[in-house]
Design a protein around this motif. Structure first.
Motif, short mmCIF file in Angstrom:
data_model
loop_
_atom_site.label_atom_id
_atom_site.label_comp_id
_atom_site.label_asym_id
_atom_site.label_seq_id
_atom_site.Cartn_x
_atom_site.Cartn_y
_atom_site.Cartn_z
N LYS A 1 -68.73 14.20 -60.29
CA LYS A 1 -69.52 15.24 -59.62
C LYS A 1 -69.13 16.62 -60.14
O LYS A 1 -70.00 17.47 -60.37
CB LYS A 1 -69.30 15.17 -58.10
N ASN B 1 -63.49 14.06 -62.06
CA ASN B 1 -64.49 13.53 -61.13
C ASN B 1 -65.90 13.80 -61.68
O ASN B 1 -66.21 14.92 -62.08
CB ASN B 1 -64.30 14.20 -59.76
N TYR C 1 -65.12 18.35 -69.44
CA TYR C 1 -66.01 17.87 -68.38
C TYR C 1 -67.18 17.07 -68.98
O TYR C 1 -67.64 16.09 -68.40
CB TYR C 1 -66.53 19.05 -67.54
N TRP D 1 -67.58 8.32 -68.71
CA TRP D 1 -67.76 7.63 -67.41
C TRP D 1 -69.04 6.79 -67.42
O TRP D 1 -69.07 5.66 -66.93
CB TRP D 1 -67.80 8.66 -66.28
#
Lengths: 253, 306
Positions: A224, A222, A206, A213
């Motif tokens: 978020k 993702n 993560y 990103w």
């Protein structure tokens, strides 16, 4: 709030960094250069583009992450462990400074060093590749947030450790393997489906994904979810530290 | 108001060891209080609990009327601690370690004050040296300078002169007396009875975690101060029987011609005078007469062995 006390610990830790500049800053920079030469130029030229990026460019966020995770943990764990080892912890414990303020001093210093090393690595990598950062604000934000979180984690390790071997135990046997398997040097999408699923249990995925990103706008996870995962880990570390200070675990008899 | 007030303090460890048992103690503002006790008596534990390094099991500690846990920021800012072991950051420079200590105790930076502390401890010429380059005695003084860097009202010294040569020990005593004159309350633990005898106003004796006695030094010496009257009798004395009867009456110890009389003097009784009058009355002549006073060391040993 004992701001002067926080500043005293912070300055003391930073002056130790500059006193041992070879170990603190030059060493991670040299390692990064070697990674670029070996994985970027020598082997990287024979690897296909990943997510539309050449391998050298793809490598940068992972390399920065690998270094700042190790730096954050080792800086803060050593920072609090060494006074315990040398006996100078008596002064911290007898000073009018709260556990929160002590943590701030050590963790902010460790995180500052990590951010500094991270920025130096980015600057070094700009000699090898053309650096592009799509979300510079997010990149800086994530750099600081991840450095702070892992400095807190390192602080816990430093309190828990009662010898030098234990300080190295978690970084060597948990953090480094998880970072190597967490997509620092490859995209999770390149793995077979089963291993992709296994990888999502690796928290480092993560961090690397969010950081990549901020550079290129692509991520394995993702953004978020990644940011939530980082804050979750940060909160977990804060709860653990407050429990440690409340009980005096490994600090007070 | 007392500088330190300790009530019913207890400290037990998980292994069942009782380090301190029902300690009640007060230290007056501006005095030098010496806590004497053998190794493992609980001296360092007591200091560490007052300073916040070790947790108490029960009891209450007040520093200038404030609870040392509920109001720890206020109480700790008034305390300077010199621990038993020399613990310093070897690679740090002397002046920097003092700046660190001052900042940690939330005092605004003042190199002028730190210079004055270094000067009074004869360390000015070493202020830019790394601590590792200093001698043991100098490191000990750096520890004291660190404890004084934030201008404390109370100074705790845990065996401050352990391993320090006689000359430096005397310099430190004179320095502590100067601090006392400036109004600093001093609490020290020591193995050296001579130290307590020289500088303390009041003395506490601790053994096996219990306070045995707390008393003003002069009173303690007087209270437990057994004296020795040693006299050498003249060989020309006529009646050996008379001498033997006096030896029996006063429980004297005889070694050749030397006779020793152990006695305790107080305002009501003066046994030495009685003995001397009797010797005079019976025309017993002596060649030499000497009076020896028990020192604190003998008092301490007697108290701890009880």
């Amino acid at each position: 709030m004992n701001i002067r006390g926080i500043k005293a610990i912070y300055n003391f830790e930073m002056s130790r960094t500059f006193r041992t500049i070879t170990q603190s800053i030059a060493s991670p920079v040299l390692s990064t250069i070697l990674y670029f030469i070996v994985f970027g130029s020598a082997i990287g030229s024979r690897i296909n583009d990943i997510d539309g990026l050449n391998y050298s460019s793809f490598l940068v966020p992972g390399l920065v992450m690998l270094t700042i995770l190790n730096q954050s943990i080792s800086n803060s764990s050593f920072g609090i462990y060494f006074p315990k080892f040398s006996g100078t912890i008596y002064e911290i414990l007898s000073a009018p400074i709260s556990p929160f303020e002590i943590t701030c001093g050590y963790v902010l210093a460790a995180a500052s060093k990590s951010v500094l090393v991270g920025i130096i690595i980015l600057a070094t990598s700009s000699f090898f590749i053309e650096l592009s950062i799509i979300h510079p604000f997010w990149m800086i934000f994530l750099l600081i947030l991840i450095s702070l979180t892992f400095s807190l984690f390192g602080f816990i390790i430093g309190i828990w450790a009662d010898d030098f071997q234990k300080i190295q135990l978690i970084p060597s046997f948990i953090i480094t393997p998880l970072t190597f398997l967490g997509g620092s040097f490859y995209s999770i999408n390149m793995l077979p489906e089963f291993w992709q699923k296994v990888s999502y249990f690796n928290p480092i995925v993560y961090l690397v994904s969010a950081f990549r990103w901020s550079f290129y706008g692509n991520s394995d996870v993702n953004i978020k979810i990644s940011i939530f995962a980082i804050f979750f880990f940060l909160g977990l570390c804060l709860v653990l530290i407050s429990m440690i200070f409340r009980s005096g675990y490994k600090i007070k008899t | 108001m007392n500088a330190i007030e300790i009530k019913n303090l207890n400290k037990s460890y998980q292994n069942g060891l009782k380090a301190l048992e029902n300690i009640n103690l007060s230290v007056k503002k501006g005095e030098i209080f010496a806590l004497l006790g053998p190794n493992g008596a609980g001296k360092s534990t007591l200091i560490n609990i007052i300073c916040g390094i070790t947790k108490k099991s029960s009891g209450q500690i007040r520093v200038f009327g404030r609870d040392n846990e509920a109001d720890y920021k206020k109480t700790r800012s008034m305390i300077g601690l010199v621990p038993q072991e020399i613990a310093t950051d070897s690679f740090e420079r002397v002046i920097n370690t003092l700046r660190f200590s001052r900042g940690l105790f939330n005092k605004p930076s003042s190199d002028r004050y730190l210079d004055s502390v270094l000067n009074s401890l004869e360390l000015s010429h070493k202020k830019s040296n790394q601590i590792r380059t200093l001698s043991g005695g100098m490191k000990r003084r750096v520890m004291i300078a660190k404890a004084l860097s934030h201008e404390p009202n109370i100074l705790f010294l845990d065996e401050p002169t352990a391993g320090v040569d006689v000359a430096l020990r005397k310099t430190l005593w004179s320095y502590l007396n100067n601090l006392k004159k400036q109004g600093v309350t001093i609490f020290l633990t020591t193995h050296y009875i001579e130290e307590a005898e020289n500088i303390a106003d009041r003395i506490g004796v601790i053994n096996n975690g219990k306070i045995i006695i707390i008393e003003y030094k002069k009173k303690l010496l007087k209270k437990f101060g057994e004296k020795k009257l040693i006299f050498t009798i003249n060989r020309k004395n006529k009646s050996i029987n008379t001498i033997n009867s006096i030896i029996k009456k006063y429980e004297l110890k005889q070694k050749g011609n030397k006779i020793t009389f152990n006695y305790t003097q107080n305002s009501k009784k003066d046994p030495a005078s009685d003995l001397l009058s009797e010797l005079n009355k019976r025309s017993i002549r002596f060649q030499d007469l000497e009076i020896k006073k028990n020192n604190l060391e003998e008092i301490f040993i007697n108290l701890v062995q009880k």
